[in-house]
Design an enzyme around this catalytic site. Structure first.
Site, mmCIF file in Angstrom:
data_model
loop_
_atom_site.group_PDB
_atom_site.id
_atom_site.type_symbol
_atom_site.label_atom_id
_atom_site.label_comp_id
_atom_site.label_asym_id
_atom_site.label_seq_id
_atom_site.Cartn_x
_atom_site.Cartn_y
_atom_site.Cartn_z
ATOM 1 N N ARG A 61 0.841 -1.196 0.000
ATOM 2 C CA ARG A 61 0.000 0.000 0.000
ATOM 3 C C ARG A 61 0.880 1.250 0.000
ATOM 4 O O ARG A 61 0.607 2.227 -0.703
ATOM 5 C CB ARG A 61 -0.908 -0.031 1.228
ATOM 6 N N MET A 86 -11.650 4.582 -4.775
ATOM 7 C CA MET A 86 -12.032 3.485 -3.884
ATOM 8 C C MET A 86 -10.857 2.820 -3.166
ATOM 9 O O MET A 86 -11.010 1.732 -2.627
ATOM 10 C CB MET A 86 -12.828 2.428 -4.667
ATOM 11 N N ASN A 103 -13.186 14.808 -0.271
ATOM 12 C CA ASN A 103 -13.853 13.598 -0.740
ATOM 13 C C ASN A 103 -15.361 13.827 -0.745
ATOM 14 O O ASN A 103 -15.859 14.676 -0.017
ATOM 15 C CB ASN A 103 -13.518 12.446 0.227
ATOM 16 N N HIS A 105 -18.896 11.634 -0.110
ATOM 17 C CA HIS A 105 -19.363 10.364 0.428
ATOM 18 C C HIS A 105 -20.889 10.331 0.352
ATOM 19 O O HIS A 105 -21.555 11.298 0.713
ATOM 20 C CB HIS A 105 -18.902 10.210 1.884
ATOM 21 N N THR A 137 -9.263 12.850 6.283
ATOM 22 C CA THR A 137 -8.368 12.577 7.404
ATOM 23 C C THR A 137 -8.074 11.073 7.414
ATOM 24 O O THR A 137 -8.665 10.319 6.635
ATOM 25 C CB THR A 137 -9.028 12.972 8.751
ATOM 26 N N GLU A 139 -8.895 8.759 9.369
ATOM 27 C CA GLU A 139 -10.044 7.883 9.626
ATOM 28 C C GLU A 139 -11.004 7.980 8.436
ATOM 29 O O GLU A 139 -11.494 9.086 8.119
ATOM 30 C CB GLU A 139 -10.748 8.314 10.919
ATOM 31 N N ASP A 141 -13.803 8.418 5.886
ATOM 32 C CA ASP A 141 -15.132 9.052 5.890
ATOM 33 C C ASP A 141 -15.444 9.786 7.199
ATOM 34 O O ASP A 141 -16.593 9.793 7.656
ATOM 35 C CB ASP A 141 -16.237 8.014 5.597
HETATM 36 C C1 GRF Z 1 -20.336 8.312 -5.573
HETATM 37 O O1 GRF Z 1 -21.547 7.875 -5.033
HETATM 38 C C2 GRF Z 1 -19.464 8.906 -4.500
HETATM 39 O O2 GRF Z 1 -20.180 9.551 -3.501
HETATM 40 C C3 GRF Z 1 -18.777 7.679 -3.932
HETATM 41 O O3 GRF Z 1 -18.537 6.866 -5.036
HETATM 42 C C4 GRF Z 1 -19.483 7.139 -6.061
HETATM 43 C C5 GRF Z 1 -18.694 7.504 -7.275
HETATM 44 O O4 GRF Z 1 -19.492 7.724 -8.401
HETATM 45 N N1 GRF Z 1 -17.597 8.068 -3.184
HETATM 46 P P1 GRF Z 1 -18.884 8.418 -9.679
HETATM 47 O O5 GRF Z 1 -17.656 7.606 -10.088
HETATM 48 O O6 GRF Z 1 -18.528 9.827 -9.333
HETATM 49 O O7 GRF Z 1 -19.963 8.335 -10.713
#
Ligand code: GRF
Length: 212
Positions: A61, A86, A103, A105, A137, A139, A141
């Site tokens: 990583r 991801m 980010n 979420h 950060t 942690e 989300d």
């Molecule tokens: C979105 O729902 C975002 O909130 C999450 O992953 C998804 C990504 O969708 N982190 P996209 O690739 O922007 O269409």
């Protein structure tokens, strides 16, 4: 003009919303850990340089994080924008970009961090669900919140329908958050929260609606 880089792993609809918003920022590159991410095609079609850095090709990583940081730093961005990225990022990486990495979420944090948020929100029976833009950060989300959109859960909703309505709001609040950040309107205070010099807010979002 501020410079940003965008990190994706998949479809890239948030990235596309950011491109379309015409924020007056320079998008120096779109980076993906998935070489076949559909979003890379969208970025290329928009004339934005792309870099695919397959995490599977790295022994650890840390090694991946270092290679990613090198690609980012070569563009000297003011902001690092995670848009459906991801991979979990290590402490050193997160520390390096603290206060300039954000980010999105798909939940009203701190509720439902992690994956599968729409199904979990339905299961919990919440009446309001939504999405959050936050600083990153260590942690996952959990960082300081910049902006949230609340979306009512409707009778008969399934995770797909709810996700689609939340995504619509993601596409509104992420470009807006970046515009504020680019203008210097978002301040990270010493207490670890986001200060908002020009806050406007709706009165309330209530679901279901009370009797008139
Ligand atoms: C979105 O729902 C975002 O909130 C999450 O992953 C998804 C990504 O969708 N982190 P996209 O690739 O922007 O269409």
């Amino acid at each position: 003009m501020k410079t940003i880089v965008i990190l994706i792993s998949g479809r890239g609809s948030n990235m596309q919303a950011i491109l379309r918003a015409g924020l007056g920022v320079r998008i120096a590159a779109v980076l993906s850990n998935e070489p076949h991410a559909a979003g890379l095609e969208i970025a290329r079609a928009a004339g934005i340089p792309t870099v695919a850095l397959d995490h599977r090709g790295f022994s650890s990583r840390d090694a991946f994080d270092r290679a990613l940081a090198a690609e980012i730093d070569a563009r000297a961005p003011d902001l690092v924008v995670l848009a459906g990225f991801m991979r979990i990022l290590g402490k050193d990486f997160v520390q390096r970009y603290f206060g300039r990495m954000v980010n999105i979420h798909p939940s009203l944090l701190p509720a439902f961090p992690g994956l599968d948020t729409h199904r979990r929100a339905l299961q919990a029976g919440v009446r309001l669900h939504g999405c959050t833009v936050h600083f990153v950060t260590a942690e996952v989300d959990h960082g300081p919140i910049i902006v949230q959109a609340a979306v009512p859960v409707l009778p008969g909703d399934d995770a797909t329908g709810l996700a689609a309505r939340v995504l619509e709001q993601e596409h509104r609040i992420y470009p807006q958050a970046l515009a504020w950040l680019a203008r210097g309107d978002v301040r990270l205070d010493a207490d670890g929260r986001v200060g908002f010099p020009h806050a406007r807010a709706a009165g309330a979002l209530i679901a279901p609606l009370p009797d008139a």
